[in-house]
Structures are given as C-alpha cells and as structure tokens.
Design an enzyme around this catalytic site. Structure first.
Site: not given
Length: 338
Positions: A162, A304-306
């Site tokens: 995300e 984050g970001e995966g």
C-alpha cells in the site's frame, strides 16, 4: 469474476470460504519425507511447500506467475497532522512507482514479481473518520471490487502492499475496532512522527473509536468507517484470492490491518495468508498474534509499498524450488537412513 454488489453479498463471500486440498497437501508431505535430507531439516521451508501444495491443489506447486500489487489512497484524517509527510506525497510516490524508481520496483524485480499499481481516486480523499465515516457503503464496495479485480485467476501468488499518507492511523483504528484495546496500544510512529505526533494520532484514533462506537461491528462497516480506499482494496484482493485458491503474502502493519476486520468476522480468512515480515511498527507484532500468523522475516523494515513481502517472496521461491527440484532417496540411490 464474482463482484461484491452489496454489504450482504460481501458478508456472504466472507462467510463462505474455500479450503485447501488435503490430498495435494498430503502428497506434498509424503514427497518431503522422500527427499534427500533428514526429516524436517529444511524447517519452515517444508511447511511452506506443503501450504502451497494445498492451496494450489498440486503436490509439486510452482510459481509460474506472481504479482505484487500496490494500492494507493488518500486520507482525510491527515488534516490532524498525523503524518510526517503531506498528503501530496501519495500521488508523487505513485508516479515514482510508475516510473520504476521506488524500493518496491527494485525488490519486485529481484523476486521475479510482476508489479501492478492501483491508485484509488487520489484526488478524492476519504472523509476525516474522527467525525464521519471515511467512506459511504458504495465507495467501500467500489474499493473492495477494485482490489478483487487486480487478482487474476492464473496467478500463483499475490504480494500485497500500500501507499497512502495517513494510513497508519487508519490501520491503528481498524485494529482497535476489530480486536479491542485502546488507541495507544495500536498507534505507532508510522512515517516517523515524533512523540507529539504519536500523541496526536492516539487522540485522533480515540475520538474515531468513540464516534463510531455504536456502529455495527461487521467487516464492511469497520472498513468503511475507519479505513481507507487502498486498505479496503487490499481486503477485496484477499477475499478474491481466497475464492481462487491463491496464497497471499502480506506486507507490514497497514497491509495486515486490512485483514483485521475480515478476521474479526471470520478468523478462517487468514488461512491462505502468509506474513512476509514483522515490521518495526509497534502494533504489527500484536496484530500478527491476533491473526495467528508467524512472520517469515524480521528485518526492522517499516517502508510499506509491499517491500518486506517482496523480500519474503524469495523465501517462498526457495521453498518451492527445493520441494520440486530435489531428488528423492530412490532417485539419487541414497540410503534413506539419514
């Protein structure tokens, strides 16, 4: 594709969950016992291979196609100064993803993952959930469906991530509403706010919990009241992956928080999910405990970001490669007395 057309339809999808194939898992377990190694010597790698065999319904599963999906959304709650960065950074980072310059781009390439970026109405932030529902029913259902639409049936693994300034505040509210505990038990520094910033976040989450205290405790109501579009999209992707028997690799606190209201309704929803890592955000370990998930890695990451899940995807590839490519004792003409 099955779409979530109403709150009742989404609830029905969450209540009626598919199960892994016990025969494929049993065959994978037999194969593990026949491979040229002492029983159990590959530890969690063996468990991962058996897990994938069950969900992919084949004794020797492979990852032919895997996709990292980063969902992005903006949050009205940022008006309270809950993040170290302005809300405009969400769109700027999405542009960076598209240009190929972010951590998730590099880490996805390293793990052999396709990368999809789904930006959800960045010009239309959710409402400030301390004084109103973040989304209407229709907006939340739309986000759930956009998440589900990002999951293709031919994928063998999805990695979820995300981007959304302010979304660690939403994640804390989701966890507190789903599993209990006061705001301070779930709030952390997120993007790196100082002690005063954490205190502001605690106050905002506490107000939100009180404001929505009388609302129904369903997964959709919790998502729409204190979540965000990108978090609801992650929830939709998780449910759709379950319908298709595709394992889900979760990233950090915010990504895992999308699972919280689903698991509060039906704890079995976590069964096809793997925690890629335990992040440095304080609430993440507690959340994983509530979900019954044991993280593969703990690297003190909090981007984050995966990103953490993408790193963990390499572990899964290793587990399946060993399971599929090792010789058995009979094939190698090795005594089975190891």
């Amino acid at each position: 594709m099955t779409s979530f057309t109403s709150p009742q339809g989404f609830a029905a999808s969450l209540a009626d969950l598919s199960e892994p194939d016990p025969h494929a898992a049993a065959d994978a377990r037999i194969r593990q016992a026949e491979l040229t190694k002492p029983a159990g010597s590959l530890g969690k790698l063996e468990d991962l291979a058996i897990f994938f065999a069950g969900w992919r319904r084949k004794a020797r599963p492979r990852i032919e196609r895997a996709r990292a999906i980063v969902f992005a959304g903006n949050h009205g709650v940022t008006v309270h100064g809950v993040s170290a960065f302005p809300a405009s950074v969400t769109a700027q980072m999405v542009a960076n993803f598209v240009a190929g310059g972010a951590a998730i781009n590099a880490l996805s390439r390293a793990a052999g993952l396709e990368l999809a970026v789904v930006a959800l109405d960045l010009d239309r932030p959710t409402a400030d959930f301390s004084v109103a529902a973040a989304m209407s029913e229709g907006e939340c259902l739309d986000a759930l469906n956009r998440g589900a639409a990002a999951v293709d049936a031919e994928l063998d693994l999805i990695v979820l991530g995300e981007m959304g300034i302010g979304n660690s505040t939403a994640a804390a509210a989701l966890c507190a509403r789903s599993f209990g505990g006061d705001a301070a038990a779930w709030v952390g520094p997120g993007t790196g706010v100082d002690g005063h910033g954490v205190a502001r976040k605690v106050e905002v989450v506490a107000r939100a919990l009180a404001f929505h205290g009388g609302a129904p405790m369903t997964a959709l109501e919790t998502l729409r009241r204190v979540g965000g579009r990108e978090i609801a999209a992650i929830a939709g992707a998780i449910v759709r992956a379950r319908q298709l028997g595709i394992p889900v690799l979760l990233d950090g606190f915010i990504c895992s928080a999308a699972l919280a209201p689903l698991a509060a309704d039906n704890p079995a929803i976590a069964a096809h999910c793997i925690a890629g890592h335990c992040s440095a955000e304080p609430g993440h370990r507690r959340l994983l405990g509530q979900l019954g998930l044991d993280p593969l890695l703990a690297l003190n990451m909090r981007l984050g970001e995966g990103s953490g899940a993408a790193v963990a995807a390499n572990i899964i590839r290793s587990a399946l490669a060993a399971h599929d490519e090792m010789a058995t004792f009979a094939e190698a003409q090795v005594s089975g007395s190891l």
